[in-house]
Write an enzyme that holds these catalytic residues in place. Structure first.
Site, PDB file in Angstrom:
ATOM      1  CB  SER A   1      -0.986  -0.002   1.173  1.00 27.76           C
ATOM      2  OG  SER A   1      -0.323   0.206   2.393  1.00 27.76           O
ATOM      3  CG  ASN A   2       3.586   2.712   3.011  1.00 30.50           C
ATOM      4  OD1 ASN A   2       3.420   3.901   3.256  1.00 30.50           O
ATOM      5  ND2 ASN A   2       3.362   1.765   3.909  1.00 30.50           N
TER       6      ASN A   2
ATOM      7  CE  LYS B   1      21.607  -9.756   4.552  1.00 27.18           C
ATOM      8  NZ  LYS B   1      20.418  -9.069   4.962  1.00 27.18           N
TER       9      LYS B   1
ATOM     10  CG  MET C   1       8.707  -8.047   5.777  1.00 26.48           C
ATOM     11  SD  MET C   1       8.363  -6.735   6.986  1.00 26.48           S
ATOM     12  CE  MET C   1       8.059  -7.756   8.430  1.00 26.48           C
TER      13      MET C   1
ATOM     14  CG  LEU D   1      18.031  -6.324   9.442  1.00 25.21           C
ATOM     15  CD1 LEU D   1      18.954  -6.683  10.598  1.00 25.21           C
ATOM     16  CD2 LEU D   1      17.466  -4.928   9.623  1.00 25.21           C
TER      17      LEU D   1
ATOM     18  CG  HIS E   1       9.417   1.426  12.248  1.00 26.00           C
ATOM     19  ND1 HIS E   1       9.488   0.054  12.093  1.00 26.00           N
ATOM     20  CD2 HIS E   1       9.116   1.643  13.543  1.00 26.00           C
ATOM     21  CE1 HIS E   1       9.261  -0.528  13.251  1.00 26.00           C
ATOM     22  NE2 HIS E   1       9.035   0.420  14.150  1.00 26.00           N
TER      23      HIS E   1
HETATM   24  C1  GRF Z   1       3.832  -0.620   6.861  1.00 23.78           C
HETATM   25  O1  GRF Z   1       3.116  -0.523   8.062  1.00 23.78           O
HETATM   26  C2  GRF Z   1       5.229  -0.067   7.033  1.00 23.78           C
HETATM   27  O2  GRF Z   1       5.300   1.001   7.926  1.00 23.78           O
HETATM   28  C3  GRF Z   1       5.969  -1.259   7.570  1.00 23.78           C
HETATM   29  O3  GRF Z   1       5.442  -2.358   6.849  1.00 23.78           O
HETATM   30  C4  GRF Z   1       4.107  -2.061   6.460  1.00 23.78           C
HETATM   31  C5  GRF Z   1       4.018  -2.259   4.971  1.00 23.78           C
HETATM   32  O4  GRF Z   1       2.700  -2.097   4.512  1.00 23.78           O
HETATM   33  N1  GRF Z   1       7.401  -1.103   7.429  1.00 23.78           N
HETATM   34  P1  GRF Z   1       2.380  -1.990   2.962  1.00 23.78           P
HETATM   35  O5  GRF Z   1       2.920  -3.257   2.310  1.00 23.78           O
HETATM   36  O6  GRF Z   1       3.048  -0.765   2.426  1.00 23.78           O
HETATM   37  O7  GRF Z   1       0.882  -1.918   2.883  1.00 23.78           O
END
Ligand code: GRF
Length: 196
Positions: free
Chosen positions: A15-16, A65, A90, A92, A115
Protein backbone atom coordinates in the site's frame (compact mmCIF):
# COMPACT_ATOMS: atom_id res chain seq x y z
CA UNK A 1 16.42 18.27 -15.35
CA UNK A 2 16.38 14.49 -15.38
CA UNK A 3 13.90 12.97 -12.95
CA UNK A 4 15.25 11.47 -9.74
CA UNK A 5 15.37 7.70 -10.20
CA UNK A 6 13.80 5.64 -7.41
CA UNK A 7 13.50 1.97 -6.61
CA UNK A 8 10.94 0.64 -4.13
CA UNK A 9 11.67 -2.55 -2.20
CA UNK A 10 8.80 -4.33 -0.45
CA UNK A 11 7.80 -7.80 0.75
CA UNK A 12 4.02 -7.60 1.01
CA UNK A 13 0.78 -5.96 -0.06
CA UNK A 14 2.41 -2.71 -1.14
CA UNK A 15 0.00 0.00 0.00
CA UNK A 16 2.92 2.38 0.61
CA UNK A 17 4.41 1.46 -2.75
CA UNK A 18 1.06 2.30 -4.34
CA UNK A 19 0.86 5.68 -2.57
CA UNK A 20 4.41 6.48 -3.71
CA UNK A 21 3.80 5.41 -7.31
CA UNK A 22 0.57 7.45 -7.41
CA UNK A 23 2.38 10.50 -6.10
CA UNK A 24 5.33 10.11 -8.47
CA UNK A 25 3.03 9.54 -11.48
CA UNK A 26 1.79 13.13 -11.09
CA UNK A 27 5.28 14.65 -11.18
CA UNK A 28 7.98 15.12 -13.73
CA UNK A 29 10.92 15.46 -11.32
CA UNK A 30 10.84 11.93 -9.93
CA UNK A 31 10.23 8.46 -11.31
CA UNK A 32 9.82 4.99 -9.82
CA UNK A 33 12.10 2.93 -12.07
CA UNK A 34 11.51 -0.48 -10.54
CA UNK A 35 9.93 -2.43 -7.69
CA UNK A 36 11.89 -5.25 -6.08
CA UNK A 37 10.61 -7.90 -3.71
CA UNK A 38 12.14 -10.82 -1.86
CA UNK A 39 8.83 -12.71 -2.22
CA UNK A 40 7.75 -13.95 -5.62
CA UNK A 41 4.04 -13.87 -4.76
CA UNK A 42 4.06 -10.44 -3.08
CA UNK A 43 1.05 -8.31 -4.02
CA UNK A 44 3.34 -5.34 -4.50
CA UNK A 45 4.61 -6.94 -7.73
CA UNK A 46 1.10 -6.85 -9.22
CA UNK A 47 0.69 -3.31 -7.98
CA UNK A 48 3.83 -2.27 -9.86
CA UNK A 49 2.53 -3.79 -13.07
CA UNK A 50 -0.63 -1.67 -12.76
CA UNK A 51 1.62 1.38 -12.88
CA UNK A 52 3.74 -0.02 -15.74
CA UNK A 53 6.72 -0.15 -13.41
CA UNK A 54 9.12 -3.10 -13.95
CA UNK A 55 8.83 -5.56 -11.05
CA UNK A 56 11.35 -8.17 -9.94
CA UNK A 57 11.34 -10.92 -7.33
CA UNK A 58 14.60 -12.12 -5.79
CA UNK A 59 13.82 -14.71 -3.12
CA UNK A 60 16.59 -15.78 -0.78
CA UNK A 61 17.28 -19.46 -1.30
CA UNK A 62 19.23 -21.57 1.20
CA UNK A 63 20.31 -18.51 3.16
CA UNK A 64 22.22 -17.13 0.16
CA UNK A 65 21.70 -13.56 1.28
CA UNK A 66 24.80 -12.12 -0.35
CA UNK A 67 23.99 -13.74 -3.72
CA UNK A 68 20.46 -12.32 -3.48
CA UNK A 69 21.82 -8.84 -2.71
CA UNK A 70 24.15 -9.09 -5.71
CA UNK A 71 21.18 -9.79 -7.98
CA UNK A 72 19.30 -6.84 -6.50
CA UNK A 73 22.32 -4.57 -6.94
CA UNK A 74 22.66 -5.57 -10.56
CA UNK A 75 19.02 -4.68 -11.19
CA UNK A 76 19.30 -1.39 -9.32
CA UNK A 77 22.38 -0.47 -11.36
CA UNK A 78 20.61 -1.41 -14.59
CA UNK A 79 17.87 1.07 -13.65
CA UNK A 80 20.44 3.69 -12.57
CA UNK A 81 18.74 3.90 -9.18
CA UNK A 82 19.62 6.96 -7.12
CA UNK A 83 17.45 6.39 -4.05
CA UNK A 84 15.89 3.24 -2.58
CA UNK A 85 12.64 3.44 -0.64
CA UNK A 86 11.94 0.46 1.59
CA UNK A 87 8.22 -0.03 2.10
CA UNK A 88 7.61 -3.10 4.22
CA UNK A 89 10.80 -4.86 3.07
CA UNK A 90 11.20 -7.53 5.73
CA UNK A 91 14.98 -8.02 5.58
CA UNK A 92 17.99 -6.13 6.86
CA UNK A 93 20.37 -4.90 4.16
CA UNK A 94 24.04 -5.70 4.65
CA UNK A 95 26.70 -2.99 5.13
CA UNK A 96 28.28 -4.17 1.83
CA UNK A 97 25.01 -3.56 0.01
CA UNK A 98 24.39 -0.20 1.65
CA UNK A 99 27.90 1.01 0.81
CA UNK A 100 26.84 1.24 -2.85
CA UNK A 101 24.31 3.93 -1.90
CA UNK A 102 26.43 5.96 0.50
CA UNK A 103 26.25 9.69 -0.17
CA UNK A 104 29.41 11.53 0.88
CA UNK A 105 27.67 14.88 1.08
CA UNK A 106 24.71 13.69 3.13
CA UNK A 107 26.87 11.29 5.13
CA UNK A 108 23.94 8.89 4.89
CA UNK A 109 22.90 6.03 2.66
CA UNK A 110 20.45 7.07 -0.03
CA UNK A 111 18.05 4.47 1.35
CA UNK A 112 14.90 5.30 3.34
CA UNK A 113 12.49 3.17 5.34
CA UNK A 114 9.04 3.81 6.76
CA UNK A 115 8.33 2.43 10.22
CA UNK A 116 4.99 2.45 12.03
CA UNK A 117 6.05 3.90 15.39
CA UNK A 118 7.61 6.99 16.87
CA UNK A 119 11.17 5.68 16.73
CA UNK A 120 13.28 5.08 18.75
CA UNK A 121 10.25 3.57 20.48
CA UNK A 122 9.16 0.14 19.23
CA UNK A 123 11.61 -0.83 16.49
CA UNK A 124 11.17 -4.21 14.78
CA UNK A 125 8.03 -6.23 14.16
CA UNK A 126 4.44 -5.47 15.18
CA UNK A 127 5.12 -1.84 16.00
CA UNK A 128 1.44 -0.81 15.77
CA UNK A 129 0.48 -3.55 18.23
CA UNK A 130 3.30 -2.62 20.57
CA UNK A 131 2.41 1.10 20.50
CA UNK A 132 -1.29 0.35 20.91
CA UNK A 133 -0.77 -1.90 23.93
CA UNK A 134 1.79 0.38 25.58
CA UNK A 135 1.23 3.09 28.16
CA UNK A 136 2.14 5.76 25.57
CA UNK A 137 -0.67 8.19 24.71
CA UNK A 138 0.32 8.13 21.08
CA UNK A 139 1.84 5.99 18.40
CA UNK A 140 3.29 7.41 15.23
CA UNK A 141 5.05 6.95 11.93
CA UNK A 142 8.73 7.57 11.11
CA UNK A 143 10.67 7.82 7.87
CA UNK A 144 14.37 7.27 8.51
CA UNK A 145 17.64 6.72 6.70
CA UNK A 146 18.62 3.07 6.61
CA UNK A 147 21.74 1.66 8.18
CA UNK A 148 22.49 -2.00 8.78
CA UNK A 149 20.64 -2.06 12.14
CA UNK A 150 16.97 -2.75 12.78
CA UNK A 151 15.18 0.63 12.37
CA UNK A 152 18.18 2.44 13.85
CA UNK A 153 19.11 4.95 11.11
CA UNK A 154 18.85 8.73 11.45
CA UNK A 155 15.27 10.00 11.56
CA UNK A 156 14.25 12.16 8.62
CA UNK A 157 10.63 12.92 9.44
CA UNK A 158 8.06 11.63 11.92
CA UNK A 159 4.51 12.32 12.97
CA UNK A 160 2.56 11.22 16.00
CA UNK A 161 -0.68 9.27 15.92
CA UNK A 162 -2.62 10.09 19.11
CA UNK A 163 -4.69 7.20 20.44
CA UNK A 164 -8.45 7.73 20.35
CA UNK A 165 -10.73 6.66 23.19
CA UNK A 166 -12.39 3.32 22.54
CA UNK A 167 -10.78 2.60 19.18
CA UNK A 168 -9.72 -0.94 18.25
CA UNK A 169 -6.25 -1.99 17.18
CA UNK A 170 -7.62 -2.40 13.63
CA UNK A 171 -8.84 1.24 13.65
CA UNK A 172 -5.53 2.46 15.03
CA UNK A 173 -3.62 0.56 12.33
CA UNK A 174 -5.91 1.90 9.61
CA UNK A 175 -5.39 5.50 10.72
CA UNK A 176 -1.66 4.80 10.93
CA UNK A 177 -1.52 3.43 7.42
CA UNK A 178 -3.28 6.53 6.04
CA UNK A 179 -0.70 8.64 7.85
CA UNK A 180 2.10 6.53 6.31
CA UNK A 181 0.72 7.17 2.83
CA UNK A 182 0.96 10.93 3.45
CA UNK A 183 4.29 10.93 5.26
CA UNK A 184 6.37 8.94 2.75
CA UNK A 185 5.65 11.41 -0.10
CA UNK A 186 6.53 14.25 2.30
CA UNK A 187 9.92 12.63 2.86
CA UNK A 188 10.37 12.40 -0.88
CA UNK A 189 9.49 16.07 -1.22
CA UNK A 190 12.31 16.84 1.23
CA UNK A 191 14.76 14.96 -0.99
CA UNK A 192 13.53 16.72 -4.11
CA UNK A 193 13.77 20.17 -2.53
CA UNK A 194 17.10 19.26 -0.91
CA UNK A 195 15.79 20.24 2.50
CA UNK A 196 17.48 17.40 4.34
C1 GRF B 1 3.83 -0.62 6.86
O1 GRF B 1 3.12 -0.52 8.06
C2 GRF B 1 5.23 -0.07 7.03
O2 GRF B 1 5.30 1.00 7.93
C3 GRF B 1 5.97 -1.26 7.57
O3 GRF B 1 5.44 -2.36 6.85
C4 GRF B 1 4.11 -2.06 6.46
C5 GRF B 1 4.02 -2.26 4.97
O4 GRF B 1 2.70 -2.10 4.51
N1 GRF B 1 7.40 -1.10 7.43
P1 GRF B 1 2.38 -1.99 2.96
O5 GRF B 1 2.92 -3.26 2.31
O6 GRF B 1 3.05 -0.77 2.43
O7 GRF B 1 0.88 -1.92 2.88
Amino acid sequence: MNPLRLAIMASGRGSNAKALMQWCALRSDVQVECVISDKKDALVLEMAKNFDVPAYAFPVTKAEKSAQEQLILKTLKKHKTQWILLAGYMRLLSPEFLRHFYDDELKQNRVLNIHPSLLPLFPGLDAYEQSFKSEEKQGGVTVHFVDSGMDTGKIMIQQSLPKQAGESLADFKQRGLSLEHQLYPQALEKILTRSL
